[in-house]
Design an enzyme around this catalytic site. Structure first.
Site, PDB file in Angstrom:
ATOM      1  N   SER A   1      10.074  -3.612   6.248  1.00  0.00           N
ATOM      2  CA  SER A   1       9.237  -2.904   6.605  1.00  0.00           C
ATOM      3  C   SER A   1       9.664  -1.526   6.400  1.00  0.00           C
ATOM      4  CB  SER A   1       8.830  -3.195   8.119  1.00  0.00           C
ATOM      5  OG  SER A   1       8.646  -4.583   8.314  1.00  0.00           O
ATOM      6  N   ARG A   2      10.464  -1.010   5.390  1.00  0.00           N
ATOM      7  CA  ARG A   2      11.118   0.184   5.372  1.00  0.00           C
ATOM      8  C   ARG A   2      10.517   1.362   4.384  1.00  0.00           C
ATOM      9  NH1 ARG A   2      13.670   0.652   0.626  1.00  0.00           N
ATOM     10  NH2 ARG A   2      14.691   2.413   1.581  1.00  0.00           N
TER      11      ARG A   2
ATOM     12  N   GLY B   1       0.841  -1.200   0.054  1.00  0.00           N
ATOM     13  CA  GLY B   1       0.136   0.124   0.037  1.00  0.00           C
ATOM     14  C   GLY B   1       0.851   1.303   0.016  1.00  0.00           C
ATOM     15  N   SER B   2       2.144   1.122  -0.584  1.00  0.00           N
ATOM     16  CA  SER B   2       3.012   2.523  -0.420  1.00  0.00           C
ATOM     17  C   SER B   2       2.445   3.601  -1.560  1.00  0.00           C
ATOM     18  CB  SER B   2       4.396   2.001  -0.597  1.00  0.00           C
ATOM     19  OG  SER B   2       4.539   1.456  -1.940  1.00  0.00           O
TER      20      SER B   2
ATOM     21  N   ALA C   1       5.927   7.503  12.028  1.00  0.00           N
ATOM     22  CA  ALA C   1       5.364   5.849  11.688  1.00  0.00           C
ATOM     23  C   ALA C   1       6.699   5.044  11.910  1.00  0.00           C
ATOM     24  CB  ALA C   1       5.339   6.006  10.072  1.00  0.00           C
ATOM     25  N   LYS C   2       6.213   3.845  12.251  1.00  0.00           N
ATOM     26  CA  LYS C   2       6.978   2.638  12.177  1.00  0.00           C
ATOM     27  C   LYS C   2       6.659   1.645  11.159  1.00  0.00           C
ATOM     28  CE  LYS C   2       7.879   3.363  17.254  1.00  0.00           C
ATOM     29  NZ  LYS C   2       7.432   3.117  18.621  1.00  0.00           N
ATOM     30  N   GLY C   3       7.734   0.829  10.946  1.00  0.00           N
ATOM     31  CA  GLY C   3       7.428  -0.177   9.931  1.00  0.00           C
ATOM     32  C   GLY C   3       6.419  -1.070  10.647  1.00  0.00           C
ATOM     33  N   VAL C   4       5.718  -1.705   9.807  1.00  0.00           N
ATOM     34  CA  VAL C   4       4.406  -2.373  10.373  1.00  0.00           C
ATOM     35  C   VAL C   4       4.147  -3.831   9.474  1.00  0.00           C
ATOM     36  CG1 VAL C   4       3.061  -0.669  10.959  1.00  0.00           C
ATOM     37  CG2 VAL C   4       2.710  -1.415   8.691  1.00  0.00           C
TER      38      VAL C   4
ATOM     39  N   GLU D   1       6.255  -6.659   9.036  1.00  0.00           N
ATOM     40  CA  GLU D   1       6.931  -7.887   9.484  1.00  0.00           C
ATOM     41  C   GLU D   1       6.765  -8.388  10.688  1.00  0.00           C
ATOM     42  OE1 GLU D   1      10.802  -8.421   7.132  1.00  0.00           O
ATOM     43  OE2 GLU D   1      11.077  -6.280   8.064  1.00  0.00           O
TER      44      GLU D   1
END
Lengths: 756, 82
Positions: free
Chosen positions: A526-527, A487-488, A711-714, A716
């Site tokens: 997750s980057r 969804g980027s 935001a944080k990677g979500v 993994e």
């Protein structure tokens, strides 16, 4: 029930706009790797080894080349020998020599399904017929599939000269153990021995595949001028360009890699299998070549994740303070070194405060497909052992399992087992959200059990680029260098819209090929939300400054007398004080105020926040068959700040679903010759929608100070706890500890009947 | 002086079992040079194979990152991502 703990509201960030890729995907209009066609295109197919381990004595392609319709045949001899060459690739270096030999074997076939030769022909049928005309003489060698058997002193050696790295004194005798690593602090054995309660166990997990719906596919053209175009489905067009360049021996400037829409990757598309072969087939034939793996090939020849054998020993005081942990991890890497065992070593205990621990990790080659990354690589496996042991501690202590984790969980300022000090983390908030959820105390029926487990993943940052251009009508186009898997495109558009002050409908995001944007790392780790998002925000902030400048020119005021608010410039002084110029007004005047407004930004982001997840699972076990039904599932996670809330929930649900499949049914099953017996979705049992309940989500938002909007990677961490959460629920239902995954009905039936 | 922390393997392989020590360095490149002088091969191993975490922030390919006099620099493996 979905619960969101939300920091102050922003205009667009955190909302749930309609996903921009949705219509194309549900109407079949999206172009995936296999959808590309080029005039005069040939079809490539691969001859694969029937043996799990064999020396290639000779390959004779003459009969295949003579078949009408065959335009090119290649073998390993058509590629440069790269040896042990490593290539920096985002967060981790890739051994491109191994990837090259995995694409097409040189001296030895190292697993059943290893590519030996490839053919390009005018039709798929002719290409397949030609494969049968390639004469290969093999010297069949003894093989080894199992990690412990591969570590035995007399095991058949896959790589005859491989010496174990990381041991002291240095290894002198070759073995299948590629590398050893130890992470330790204090005196774990002594601390455990002095504990009030001690638990120990041996755990094992089977190899599982990422199970992406779309098989690997590409079309490659090698032009008469040496210019190459690659259309392919991958997790990174720049990765495709880099690896194809090195493996096929072509300068990067001569390769244009165009990303297709991607039908799932989960880490399995962070390397190449087909692109170098199709490129060399195209070079030899002078025609475009298309290659598409069958599902059978996807299973046999593209990366699963490791099978494993682990032992854990842990102790606690009677009031529930962990005293020490000993963990031994042995992961099968498949045909070449590179299992995720070292990430498993670092992640397995990272979410707990420990002063005494010792973790040993072994990366072991086996005659099975070379493993590839799979969502939080390695962490679900080690976490299965660790969180099962913690469940046993809670049972022995008679303590609530969440309370035990709260007592020992890391918080801001805690020192992780792998040595870094945490900040901006929300593990305790995530644990409490599960404890306070109605699900945690809901009644259970007979044969039912409830399990809880926590998990950790590092998340990545790194290099990303983005372009933003303001269009003549005041809308904006955002260009990303990372394929959109989770969804980027939506989240990039949201972040640009937030900074520019535009409604989300006025911002569109697209993914560019390697000639249209600067380097960007993989879509992985997750980057992308944080790193490419940081590039988008940087570009958007610059554009706002440019727009303020254009407004200042229009009003003839100093630029510091212009404010940007809600998508418009506001004049702060002079005759026009209080006047507004919308983005559309400014865009209309671009030609008169200096020309187009656009910006390209590149970043190398560090200091991203890690992910913490806590999952709660209810199961019912059929005492007659050993079949497990997941009745209810709640996933809580520290997401930093949800950019597109629905996509974040989707990641949490998808990770949980994959983890449940890993726990319950998925496994590579090999016959005694090393041939995979279940290379299809009928026999390799992944969960489908009807197998699972709706997975409830709780998003905890503890923002990270170094990332856009916190935001944080979500993507993994939600696959990290489910293996243990399901196993702990089964333990609660049947009263016996499961030690082997998957918990398939026969295995669970045996556990209930025999205790093992 | 910054404190450098090694894993058990690295300390045994390169530093005679010493798993933490002080280094005078203003950035990672200087630290790598200093480590290579003290423990031959360690600096280049870190440069080629490892990531560093400076005061809790992980840098997969560090070079010019600044190191403060009281920083803690932990040497860790580079991480894969899925």
């Amino acid at each position: 029930m979905n619960v969101t703990v939300t920091p102050p509201k922003l205009a667009v960030v955190g909302t749930r706009p309609i996903r921009p890729d949705g219509v194309d995907k549900v109407t079949g209009r999206a172009n995936y790797g296999a959808d590309y066609k080029v005039a005069g295109m040939l079809h490539g197919k691969i001859l694969r080894s029937p043996h799990a381990h064999a020396r290639i004595v000779s390959i004779d392609t003459k009969r295949a080349e003579a078949l009408k319709g065959v335009k090119a045949v290649i073998t390993g001899k058509d590629f440069p020998l790269l040896g042990d060459m490593e290539l920096p690739m985002g967060e981790a270096a890739m051994n491109v020599g191994h990837i090259s030999e995995n694409c097409i074997a040189r001296d030895k076939a190292l697993y059943q399904g290893h590519a030996i030769a490839a053919v390009a022909a005018t039709t798929v049928a002719i290409a397949e017929e030609a494969l049968e005309l390639i004469d290969v003489v093999y010297e069949v060698l003894p093989h080894v599939l199992d990690v412990e058997a591969a570590m035995a002193p007399d095991a058949p050696l896959l790589h005859e000269k491989m010496l174990t790295k990381g041991v002291t004194p240095p290894a002198e005798k070759p073995s299948n153990v590629a590398m050893f690593m130890r992470l330790a602090r204090g005196d774990a054995a002594k601390a455990i021995d002095a504990s009030d309660v001690i638990v120990e166990g041996r755990y094992d997990t089977a190899a599982v595949h990422q199970g992406y719906i779309e098989p690997h596919a590409c079309v490659c053209t090698y032009g008469a001028d040496g210019q190459v175009v690659v259309w392919s489905s991958s997790q990174g067009q720049f990765m495709v360009r880099s690896l194809t360049s090195v493996i096929a021996g072509i300068d990067q400037a001569d390769i244009k890699a165009i990303p297709a829409e991607i039908g799932g990757g989960f880490g399995g598309k962070t390397l190449v299998y087909l692109e170098p072969l199709a490129t060399i087939l195209s070079k030899k034939s002078g025609r475009a070549v298309k290659m598409v793996m069958s599902r059978d090939e996807v299973f046999r020849a593209s990366g699963p994740t490791s099978s494993s054998v682990m032992t854990v020993r842990a102790g606690a005081t009677k009031d529930g303070k962990f005293t020490g942990f000993e963990l031994d991890l042995r992961f099968a890497a498949g045909a070449y070194p590179g299992s995720p065992v070292f990430a498993a070593l670092m992640a397995g205990l990272a979410h707990y405060e420990l002063t005494d621990f010792a973790i040993d990790a072994y990366d072991v080659v086996t005659n099975t497909p070379k493993v590839a990354a799979y969502r939080a690589p390695g962490a679900p496996i080690s976490t299965f052992a660790v969180e099962s042991a913690i469940d046993d501690l809670a049972i022995k202590l008679g303590m609530d399992p969440i309370a035990l984790r709260v007592k020992n969980g890391v918080k801001d300022g805690s020192l992780a087992t792998y040595g870094v000090t945490f900040s901006d983390i929300g593990f305790h908030e995530t644990l409490e959200s599960i404890r306070n959820h109605e699900h945690y105390s809901a009644p259970l029926g007979p044969n039912q059990g409830r399990g809880v487990a926590a998990g950790y993943w590092f998340n990545a940052g790194g290099e990303s680029s983005a372009n933003i251009a303001i269009n003549e009508d005041g809308t904006a186009t955002v260009v990303s260098g990372c394929p959109d898997i989770g969804g980027s495109r939506a989240s990039m558009a949201i972040m640009a819209a937030e900074v520019l002050g535009l409604p989300i409908e006025k911002v569109r995001c697209t993914v560019a090929d390697t000639t249209a944007i600067a380097y960007s790392g993989l879509t992985g780790g997750s980057r992308v939300t944080v790193s490419t998002g940081a590039a988008v925000v940087k570009a958007a902030n610059d554009i706002v400054e440019q727009l303020k400048g254009r407004a200042a020119i229009t009003w003839d005021v100093p630029v510091d007398q212009v404010e940007w608010s809600n998508g418009a410039a506001i004049c702060l002084s002079g005759d026009q004080k209080g006047e507004k110029l919308s983005l559309a007004d400014l865009a209309y005047r671009f030609g008169r105020t200096g020309g187009p407004v656009a910006n390209q930004a590149s970043v190398n982001l560090h200091g991203i926040g890690p992910g913490f997840a806590v999952h709660l699972c209810d199961v019912e076990v059929d005492p007659e068959t050993g079949g497990v039904t997941v009745l209810r599932y709640t996933a809580a996670q520290d997401v930093g700040r949800a950019i597109h809330a629905s996509y974040v929930e989707g990641q949490m649900q998808g990770g949980a679903a994959q983890g449940i499949g890993w726990a319950l049914n998925e496994e590579y099953i090999f016959d005694t010759d090393g041939k995979m017996e279940n290379p299809g979705f009928l026999d390799y049992r992944m969960p489908v929608a009807s197998d699972l309940p709706m997975i409830d989500t709780i998003m905890i938002e503890v923002p990270c100070r170094n990332t856009p909007f916190g935001a944080k990677g979500v993507g993994e961490v939600p696959i990290v706890p489910p293996l243990a959460a399901v196993a702990n629920a089964v333990r609660a239902a049947i009263g016996k500890r499961p030690h082997s995954l998957p918990l398939s009905p026969p295995r669970l039936h045996a556990l209930m009947a025999n205790g093992h | 002086m910054a404190k450098v922390v090694l894993s058990v393997n690295l300390s045994e392989q390169f530093a005679g079992g010493l798993d933490s020590f002080d280094v005078e360095a203003a950035n990672v490149r200087q630290m790598i040079r200093e480590l290579d002088k003290r423990y031959p091969g360690l600096g280049s191993h870190i440069e080629d194979k490892m990531a560093v975490a400076i005061d809790g922030i992980i840098y997969p390919h560090p070079a010019r990152q600044a190191i403060a006099p009281n920083s803690e620099v932990v040497i860790i493996p580079r991480l894969p991502g899925g």
